[in-house]
Design a protein around this motif. Structure first.
Motif, PDB file in Angstrom:
ATOM      1  N   ASP A 118       0.470  -0.756  -0.297  1.00 56.31           N
ATOM      2  CA  ASP A 118      -0.066   0.136   0.123  1.00 56.31           C
ATOM      3  C   ASP A 118       0.717   1.166  -0.249  1.00 56.31           C
ATOM      4  OD1 ASP A 118      -2.670  -0.966  -0.229  1.00 56.31           O
ATOM      5  OD2 ASP A 118      -2.309  -1.784   2.141  1.00 56.31           O
ATOM      6  N   ALA A 119       2.340   1.367   0.896  1.00 57.47           N
ATOM      7  CA  ALA A 119       2.881   2.372   0.439  1.00 57.47           C
ATOM      8  C   ALA A 119       2.980   3.001  -0.744  1.00 57.47           C
ATOM      9  CB  ALA A 119       4.586   2.348   1.433  1.00 57.47           C
ATOM     10  N   ALA A 120       3.080   1.745  -1.589  1.00 55.84           N
ATOM     11  CA  ALA A 120       3.747   2.443  -2.926  1.00 55.84           C
ATOM     12  C   ALA A 120       2.766   2.965  -4.109  1.00 55.84           C
ATOM     13  CB  ALA A 120       4.042   1.212  -4.041  1.00 55.84           C
ATOM     14  N   ALA A 121       1.481   2.437  -3.661  1.00 58.66           N
ATOM     15  CA  ALA A 121      -0.094   3.069  -4.191  1.00 58.66           C
ATOM     16  C   ALA A 121       0.194   4.633  -3.692  1.00 58.66           C
ATOM     17  CB  ALA A 121      -1.174   2.111  -3.591  1.00 58.66           C
ATOM     18  N   ARG A 124       2.373   7.499  -4.624  1.00 63.07           N
ATOM     19  CA  ARG A 124       1.562   7.876  -6.399  1.00 63.07           C
ATOM     20  C   ARG A 124       0.269   8.763  -5.270  1.00 63.07           C
ATOM     21  NH1 ARG A 124      -2.045   5.944  -8.836  1.00 63.07           N
ATOM     22  NH2 ARG A 124      -1.905   4.297  -8.220  1.00 63.07           N
ATOM     23  N   LEU A 125      -0.877   8.355  -5.138  1.00 65.02           N
ATOM     24  CA  LEU A 125      -1.758   8.691  -5.244  1.00 65.02           C
ATOM     25  C   LEU A 125      -1.792  10.181  -4.429  1.00 65.02           C
ATOM     26  CD1 LEU A 125      -4.032   5.911  -3.424  1.00 65.02           C
ATOM     27  CD2 LEU A 125      -4.363   6.632  -5.405  1.00 65.02           C
ATOM     28  N   LEU A 126      -0.649  10.129  -3.548  1.00 62.34           N
ATOM     29  CA  LEU A 126      -0.227  12.033  -2.771  1.00 62.34           C
ATOM     30  C   LEU A 126       0.003  12.913  -3.436  1.00 62.34           C
ATOM     31  CD1 LEU A 126       0.997  10.696   0.759  1.00 62.34           C
ATOM     32  CD2 LEU A 126      -1.255  12.068   0.205  1.00 62.34           C
ATOM     33  N   ALA A 127       0.907  12.353  -4.535  1.00 64.62           N
ATOM     34  CA  ALA A 127       1.809  12.641  -5.508  1.00 64.62           C
ATOM     35  C   ALA A 127       0.365  13.179  -6.550  1.00 64.62           C
ATOM     36  CB  ALA A 127       2.731  12.686  -6.642  1.00 64.62           C
ATOM     37  N   GLU A 128      -0.130  12.634  -6.943  1.00 61.68           N
ATOM     38  CA  GLU A 128      -1.146  12.563  -8.095  1.00 61.68           C
ATOM     39  C   GLU A 128      -2.130  14.149  -7.592  1.00 61.68           C
ATOM     40  OE1 GLU A 128      -0.719   8.462 -10.717  1.00 61.68           O
ATOM     41  OE2 GLU A 128      -2.396   8.715  -8.773  1.00 61.68           O
ATOM     42  N   ARG A 129      -2.682  13.813  -6.552  1.00 59.95           N
ATOM     43  CA  ARG A 129      -3.724  14.230  -5.884  1.00 59.95           C
ATOM     44  C   ARG A 129      -3.299  15.894  -5.060  1.00 59.95           C
ATOM     45  NH1 ARG A 129      -8.679  14.152  -3.211  1.00 59.95           N
ATOM     46  NH2 ARG A 129      -8.770  12.078  -3.646  1.00 59.95           N
ATOM     47  N   PHE A 130      -2.108  16.012  -5.078  1.00 59.12           N
ATOM     48  CA  PHE A 130      -1.580  17.616  -3.985  1.00 59.12           C
ATOM     49  C   PHE A 130      -0.538  17.983  -4.854  1.00 59.12           C
ATOM     50  CE2 PHE A 130      -3.692  14.406  -0.593  1.00 59.12           C
ATOM     51  CZ  PHE A 130      -4.928  15.358  -0.082  1.00 59.12           C
ATOM     52  N   LEU A 132       3.493  17.410  -4.943  1.00 61.25           N
ATOM     53  CA  LEU A 132       3.924  17.432  -5.044  1.00 61.25           C
ATOM     54  C   LEU A 132       4.451  16.285  -5.206  1.00 61.25           C
ATOM     55  CD1 LEU A 132       3.352  19.936  -1.640  1.00 61.25           C
ATOM     56  CD2 LEU A 132       4.842  20.323  -3.351  1.00 61.25           C
ATOM     57  N   PRO A 133       5.718  15.566  -5.051  1.00 56.71           N
ATOM     58  CA  PRO A 133       6.404  14.980  -5.488  1.00 56.71           C
ATOM     59  C   PRO A 133       6.783  14.075  -4.552  1.00 56.71           C
ATOM     60  CG  PRO A 133       7.884  16.739  -5.907  1.00 56.71           C
ATOM     61  CD  PRO A 133       6.429  17.101  -5.378  1.00 56.71           C
ATOM     62  N   TYR A 134       7.195  14.590  -3.718  1.00 57.83           N
ATOM     63  CA  TYR A 134       7.529  13.922  -2.023  1.00 57.83           C
ATOM     64  C   TYR A 134       7.066  13.994  -0.633  1.00 57.83           C
ATOM     65  CZ  TYR A 134      11.885  12.298  -5.388  1.00 57.83           C
ATOM     66  OH  TYR A 134      12.627  12.460  -6.515  1.00 57.83           O
ATOM     67  N   TRP A 135       6.776  12.286   0.023  1.00 57.92           N
ATOM     68  CA  TRP A 135       5.719  12.653   0.770  1.00 57.92           C
ATOM     69  C   TRP A 135       6.717  11.322   2.277  1.00 57.92           C
ATOM     70  CZ3 TRP A 135       1.463  15.276   1.212  1.00 57.92           C
ATOM     71  CH2 TRP A 135       1.147  15.606  -0.613  1.00 57.92           C
ATOM     72  N   GLN A 136       6.235  12.074   3.977  1.00 57.93           N
ATOM     73  CA  GLN A 136       6.166  11.580   4.965  1.00 57.93           C
ATOM     74  C   GLN A 136       4.722  10.956   5.734  1.00 57.93           C
ATOM     75  OE1 GLN A 136       9.927   9.732   6.519  1.00 57.93           O
ATOM     76  NE2 GLN A 136       9.449   9.205   4.371  1.00 57.93           N
ATOM     77  N   VAL A 137       4.861   9.868   6.524  1.00 56.17           N
ATOM     78  CA  VAL A 137       3.923   9.983   6.956  1.00 56.17           C
ATOM     79  C   VAL A 137       4.160  10.012   8.734  1.00 56.17           C
ATOM     80  CG1 VAL A 137       2.122   8.500   7.589  1.00 56.17           C
ATOM     81  CG2 VAL A 137       2.331   8.192   5.218  1.00 56.17           C
ATOM     82  N   THR A 138       3.113  10.736   9.311  1.00 58.71           N
ATOM     83  CA  THR A 138       3.518  10.754  10.436  1.00 58.71           C
ATOM     84  C   THR A 138       2.165   9.875  11.491  1.00 58.71           C
ATOM     85  OG1 THR A 138       2.125  12.434  11.071  1.00 58.71           O
ATOM     86  CG2 THR A 138       4.665  13.000  10.302  1.00 58.71           C
ATOM     87  N   ALA A 139       2.196  10.478  12.619  1.00 56.00           N
ATOM     88  CA  ALA A 139       0.871   9.806  13.644  1.00 56.00           C
ATOM     89  C   ALA A 139      -0.304  11.089  13.437  1.00 56.00           C
ATOM     90  CB  ALA A 139       1.478   9.945  15.329  1.00 56.00           C
ATOM     91  N   THR A 140       0.298  12.734  13.745  1.00 55.45           N
ATOM     92  CA  THR A 140      -1.128  13.383  13.837  1.00 55.45           C
ATOM     93  C   THR A 140      -0.385  14.554  12.255  1.00 55.45           C
ATOM     94  OG1 THR A 140      -0.170  14.664  15.349  1.00 55.45           O
ATOM     95  CG2 THR A 140      -1.207  13.035  16.196  1.00 55.45           C
ATOM     96  N   VAL A 331      -2.267   2.364   8.708  1.00 54.04           N
ATOM     97  CA  VAL A 331      -3.143   3.529   8.622  1.00 54.04           C
ATOM     98  C   VAL A 331      -2.651   3.291   6.834  1.00 54.04           C
ATOM     99  CG1 VAL A 331      -1.833   5.982   8.562  1.00 54.04           C
ATOM    100  CG2 VAL A 331      -2.018   4.259  10.540  1.00 54.04           C
ATOM    101  N   MET A 332      -1.754   2.447   6.263  1.00 52.41           N
ATOM    102  CA  MET A 332      -1.557   3.298   5.221  1.00 52.41           C
ATOM    103  C   MET A 332      -2.703   2.454   3.780  1.00 52.41           C
ATOM    104  SD  MET A 332       1.077   3.955   5.388  1.00 52.41           S
ATOM    105  CE  MET A 332       1.729   4.316   2.848  1.00 52.41           C
ATOM    106  N   ALA A 333      -3.108   1.167   4.529  1.00 52.65           N
ATOM    107  CA  ALA A 333      -3.997   0.774   4.044  1.00 52.65           C
ATOM    108  C   ALA A 333      -5.219   1.683   3.423  1.00 52.65           C
ATOM    109  CB  ALA A 333      -4.613  -0.782   4.231  1.00 52.65           C
ATOM    110  N   ALA A 334      -5.747   1.693   5.440  1.00 52.05           N
ATOM    111  CA  ALA A 334      -6.189   2.845   5.870  1.00 52.05           C
ATOM    112  C   ALA A 334      -6.582   4.484   3.965  1.00 52.05           C
ATOM    113  CB  ALA A 334      -7.001   3.499   6.886  1.00 52.05           C
ATOM    114  N   MET A 335      -5.959   4.265   4.158  1.00 50.35           N
ATOM    115  CA  MET A 335      -5.012   5.753   3.389  1.00 50.35           C
ATOM    116  C   MET A 335      -5.318   5.648   2.039  1.00 50.35           C
ATOM    117  SD  MET A 335      -1.709   8.026   3.752  1.00 50.35           S
ATOM    118  CE  MET A 335      -2.443   8.586   5.706  1.00 50.35           C
ATOM    119  N   ARG A 336      -5.173   4.535   1.687  1.00 47.55           N
ATOM    120  CA  ARG A 336      -4.975   4.126   0.344  1.00 47.55           C
ATOM    121  C   ARG A 336      -6.625   4.024  -0.269  1.00 47.55           C
ATOM    122  NH1 ARG A 336      -2.657  -1.261  -3.051  1.00 47.55           N
ATOM    123  NH2 ARG A 336      -3.653  -1.297  -5.254  1.00 47.55           N
ATOM    124  N   ALA A 337      -7.136   3.514   0.670  1.00 48.63           N
ATOM    125  CA  ALA A 337      -9.063   3.359   0.146  1.00 48.63           C
ATOM    126  C   ALA A 337      -9.834   4.546   0.425  1.00 48.63           C
ATOM    127  CB  ALA A 337      -9.158   2.450   1.853  1.00 48.63           C
TER     128      ALA A 337
END
Length: 455
Positions: A118-121, A124-130, A132-140, A331-337
């Motif tokens: 799910d991380a790879a997906a 890509r989804l974050l970059a396409e939507r917003f 910006l090419p690079y991302w990181q995930v945090t708790a809050t 989290v990653m599965a939920a974010m993808r969905a």
């Protein structure tokens, strides 16, 4: 209108309604009262997180369940929910795709400190939507903002940041700076802070381009951290040309621009940033990004990524950023969905149309009664303010608040099955909100105003 009136309402009428509605609340919620007494035995101030006290009710409202746009309390009373967990549930309280993910991924493992498919997906989804090419995930989102400030300081070599008076970026200590008589002070109520944050945080008024330029001119500000429209001190919209000036000035003075979209994601599928073609160096989004599962993200440009990589290489070891449970498989599965199946163009079309209906209905009600109030909105988020003129900055927004009157309105709404933000008059609609829900809210606010004026 008498000079002693509060935004067109007599103070005595406000006091009488507050007393009457508090008594009605107590009578309607025996089970919540019972649970509050039990909770008070072991939870500090009677709740597991003190923000739950912000509603101003005689005792907390305990929740039994929440589905779609409806919340049901422990006494079985159903509410049309326009608060939606302060944006955390902005795409419904329990979206079906998220509920399915919880069941499926729960059986596959909750956390592993390793990436999943799910991380790879999701990247890509974050970059396409917003955009910006690079991302990181945090708790809050608080964590995301905190880490972005550290990165901004790390890549620029500057120790100062700039925020706008009345801003809200979670519980990041650096941002708890306000203006008083034109001078920066630590925000009142900031408990246990030993460092003087006014030494490293500059603060100016939103929409004040001259003050912004003066603050950036010394060349010592690592980044400007801002909401594209202020939403937590009431609603303050950017004046025409403000964002163009903000981007131009930050570039001229070598300052990074951070846009925090945690509330303004209500604007559209790509947030305020995509809708208005903003060009931030960093982009922060929390609360609803994983459908209500605690998580947040921050994105950044290729240029910033290169500088971050150089800083990381020169400072190998513990960065001070990250938590063990961040970006876990659940989290990653939920974010993808959420990105693929919940946070859709169709969902936003529904939400934006209903929020416009809500804002227009409130405006008509206010105009018919000749109240000195106004309505502002940012996409699916709308707010009625008990003040005649929309504020242009945090100082004016703070001065427009009418705590006693707002409390009376909130209690009236709660007692008639409607929830809005407890600390100001913000409303938010979700994909499951119906026209009937919206009309019920408008009618209930109308009835409340009529009762107050009749008194």
């Amino acid at each position: 209108m008498k000079e002693t009136d509060v935004a067109g309402i007599a103070p005595g009428a406000i006091d009488a309604m507050r007393a009457r509605e508090r008594a009605r609340y107590e009578a309607q919620h025996p089970r919540s009262r019972e649970l509050a007494a039990q909770a008070a035995e072991h939870w500090f101030q009677g709740v597991p997180m003190h923000w739950m006290l912000d509603w101003g009710t005689p005792f907390p409202l305990f929740v039994k369940e929440a589905q779609g746009a409806t919340l049901t309390d422990a006494d079985g009373i159903a509410y049309a929910d326009f608060y939606l967990g302060d944006t955390g549930s902005m795409f419904d309280h329990s979206p079906k795709p998220i509920a399915e993910v919880l069941q499926r991924q729960g059986a596959r493992g909750l956390t592993s400190m390793l990436p999943t498919e799910d991380a790879a997906a999701v990247g890509r989804l974050l970059a396409e939507r917003f955009g910006l090419p690079y991302w990181q995930v945090t708790a809050t989102a608080t964590d995301a903002n905190r880490y972005v400030l550290r990165w901004a300081r790390g890549v620029t070599g500057r120790d100062k940041i700039l925020v706008f008076h009345g801003c809200y970026h979670g519980s990041v200590d650096d941002t708890f700076v306000r203006l008083k008589d034109g001078r920066p002070i630590a925000r009142p109520g900031l408990i246990g802070q030993v460092a003087d944050v006014t030494k490293t945080t500059k603060v100016v008024e939103f929409n004040d381009v001259a003050a912004l330029e003066a603050a950036l001119k010394p060349g010592d500000v690592a980044c400007v951290l801002c909401e594209p429209a202020m939403t937590n001190i009431g609603m303050v919209l950017p004046e025409p040309g403000f964002h163009d000036a903000l981007r131009s000035l930050t570039r001229r003075h070598g300052t990074l621009l951070v846009i925090d979209e945690t509330h303004s994601i209500s604007t559209g599928p790509g947030g305020y940033t995509r809708a208005h073609r903003l060009e931030p160096d960093f982009f922060v989004l929390g609360k609803p990004i994983a459908g209500g599962i605690p998580s947040a993200v921050f994105g950044f440009t290729s240029d910033v990524a290169e500088k971050m990589a150089a800083v990381a290489k020169a400072n190998a070891g513990y960065s001070g950023m990250g938590t063990t449970l961040s970006a876990n498989p659940l989290v990653m599965a939920a974010m993808r969905a959420n990105l693929e199946r919940v946070m859709t163009d169709a969902a936003y079309d529904h939400m934006l149309a209903l929020s416009a209906r809500l804002a227009n209905g409130l405006r008509e009600m206010i105009q018919e009664r000749q109240l000195p109030w106004h309505v502002s909105n940012v996409g699916a988020r709308a707010e009625f303010v008990c003040s005649a003129r929309p504020p242009k900055n945090g100082t004016e927004a703070g001065a427009a608040m009418r705590p006693a009157l707002e409390h009376a309105i909130h209690m009236y709404l709660i007692n008639r099955g409607v929830l809005i933000a407890p600390f100001h008059n913000m409303t938010l609609v979700c994909p499951d909100t119906t026209p009937a829900n919206v009309d019920h809210l408008i009618a209930t606010v109308r009835d409340c105003c009529d009762e107050l004026r009749a008194a």
